[in-house]
Design a protein around this motif. Structure first.
Motif, PDB file in Angstrom:
ATOM      1  N   LEU A 284      14.906   6.994  -5.166  1.00  0.00           N
ATOM      2  CA  LEU A 284      13.964   6.268  -6.017  1.00  0.00           C
ATOM      3  C   LEU A 284      12.869   5.661  -5.141  1.00  0.00           C
ATOM      4  CD1 LEU A 284      13.199   5.161  -8.839  1.00  0.00           C
ATOM      5  CD2 LEU A 284      14.538   3.115  -8.249  1.00  0.00           C
ATOM      6  N   TRP A 285      11.602   5.980  -5.456  1.00  0.00           N
ATOM      7  CA  TRP A 285      10.481   5.352  -4.751  1.00  0.00           C
ATOM      8  C   TRP A 285      10.513   3.865  -5.035  1.00  0.00           C
ATOM      9  CZ3 TRP A 285       8.173   7.957  -1.142  1.00  0.00           C
ATOM     10  CH2 TRP A 285       7.991   9.337  -1.247  1.00  0.00           C
TER      11      TRP A 285
ATOM     12  N   ALA B  12       8.959   3.645  -8.693  1.00  0.00           N
ATOM     13  CA  ALA B  12       8.248   4.711  -9.400  1.00  0.00           C
ATOM     14  C   ALA B  12       9.164   5.904  -9.570  1.00  0.00           C
ATOM     15  CB  ALA B  12       6.995   5.120  -8.639  1.00  0.00           C
ATOM     16  N   ASN B  13       9.117   6.466 -10.755  1.00  0.00           N
ATOM     17  CA  ASN B  13       9.801   7.718 -11.045  1.00  0.00           C
ATOM     18  C   ASN B  13       8.756   8.823 -11.097  1.00  0.00           C
ATOM     19  OD1 ASN B  13      12.714   7.130 -11.587  1.00  0.00           O
ATOM     20  ND2 ASN B  13      11.772   5.641 -12.967  1.00  0.00           N
ATOM     21  N   GLU B  14       9.108   9.978 -10.549  1.00  0.00           N
ATOM     22  CA  GLU B  14       8.203  11.124 -10.580  1.00  0.00           C
ATOM     23  C   GLU B  14       8.371  11.855 -11.902  1.00  0.00           C
ATOM     24  OE1 GLU B  14       7.498  13.000  -6.428  1.00  0.00           O
ATOM     25  OE2 GLU B  14       9.610  12.404  -6.492  1.00  0.00           O
TER      26      GLU B  14
ATOM     27  N   ASP C 237       0.808  -1.222   0.000  1.00  0.00           N
ATOM     28  CA  ASP C 237       0.000   0.000   0.000  1.00  0.00           C
ATOM     29  C   ASP C 237       0.841   1.270   0.000  1.00  0.00           C
ATOM     30  OD1 ASP C 237       0.999   0.053   2.567  1.00  0.00           O
ATOM     31  OD2 ASP C 237      -0.947   0.149   3.554  1.00  0.00           O
ATOM     32  N   CYS C 238       2.177   1.119  -0.095  1.00  0.00           N
ATOM     33  CA  CYS C 238       3.019   2.315  -0.055  1.00  0.00           C
ATOM     34  C   CYS C 238       4.342   2.052  -0.768  1.00  0.00           C
ATOM     35  CB  CYS C 238       3.287   2.736   1.391  1.00  0.00           C
ATOM     36  SG  CYS C 238       4.293   1.564   2.323  1.00  0.00           S
ATOM     37  N   LEU C 239       5.041   3.136  -1.029  1.00  0.00           N
ATOM     38  CA  LEU C 239       6.419   3.110  -1.514  1.00  0.00           C
ATOM     39  C   LEU C 239       7.259   3.903  -0.527  1.00  0.00           C
ATOM     40  CD1 LEU C 239       5.897   3.848  -5.318  1.00  0.00           C
ATOM     41  CD2 LEU C 239       6.285   1.617  -4.251  1.00  0.00           C
ATOM     42  N   GLU C 240       8.548   3.646  -0.535  1.00  0.00           N
ATOM     43  CA  GLU C 240       9.458   4.427   0.304  1.00  0.00           C
ATOM     44  C   GLU C 240      10.636   4.868  -0.545  1.00  0.00           C
ATOM     45  OE1 GLU C 240      12.473   1.320   2.396  1.00  0.00           O
ATOM     46  OE2 GLU C 240      10.454   1.375   3.258  1.00  0.00           O
TER      47      GLU C 240
END
Length: 131
Positions: free
Chosen positions: A89-90, A63-65, A39-42
């Motif tokens: 990096l997420w 994920a990349n912003e 439910d999350c990324l860090e």
């Protein structure tokens, strides 16, 4: 002087060795890292993080912003290879029961220089499809 041996068999992650420069942890499956629990990324803003899959199965999701939001990707880990998560990096790990990984990071990595991103339902669904 003796050789020290470290192990961890519980759920989740535990740092098993740490000195002033780096930390080694053992990361095992836990419900929050299951495909049904993600439910999350860090991200760790100042330090890289390394993972080695020892047994089981793990997908590194990241994920990349970008201008239009987050762009997700995934890497299906193979045993005995070293995977580097660059600073900022997420990311997160999606694992199956029985998974065991080795984690190596700078000893100064902490929540003081890291962030957690709670994901929306559609983002969670996208990550699940990648795993």
């Amino acid at each position: 002087m003796n050789i020290a041996v470290y192990e961890f068999a519980g759920e989740g992650m535990q740092r098993v060795f740490e000195n002033e420069k780096w930390t080694v942890g053992i990361k095992n499956w836990k419900p929050a890292n299951d495909v049904t629990g993600i439910d999350c990324l860090e991200r760790h803003n100042k330090t890289d993080e390394l993972f080695v899959l020892v047994e089981g199965a793990c997908t590194l999701v990241y994920a990349n912003e970008e201008k239009n939001g987050l762009v997700f990707g995934a890497v299906h880990m193979q045993p005995n290879k070293v995977y580097n998560i660059p600073a900022a990096l997420w990311h997160n790990t999606i694992t199956r029961k029985g998974t065991k990984m080795i984690l190596i990071e700078d000893s100064n990595t902490s929540m003081n220089n890291s962030d957690i991103l709670e994901l929306k339902e559609e983002q969670i669904a996208e990550l699940r499809s990648l795993a």
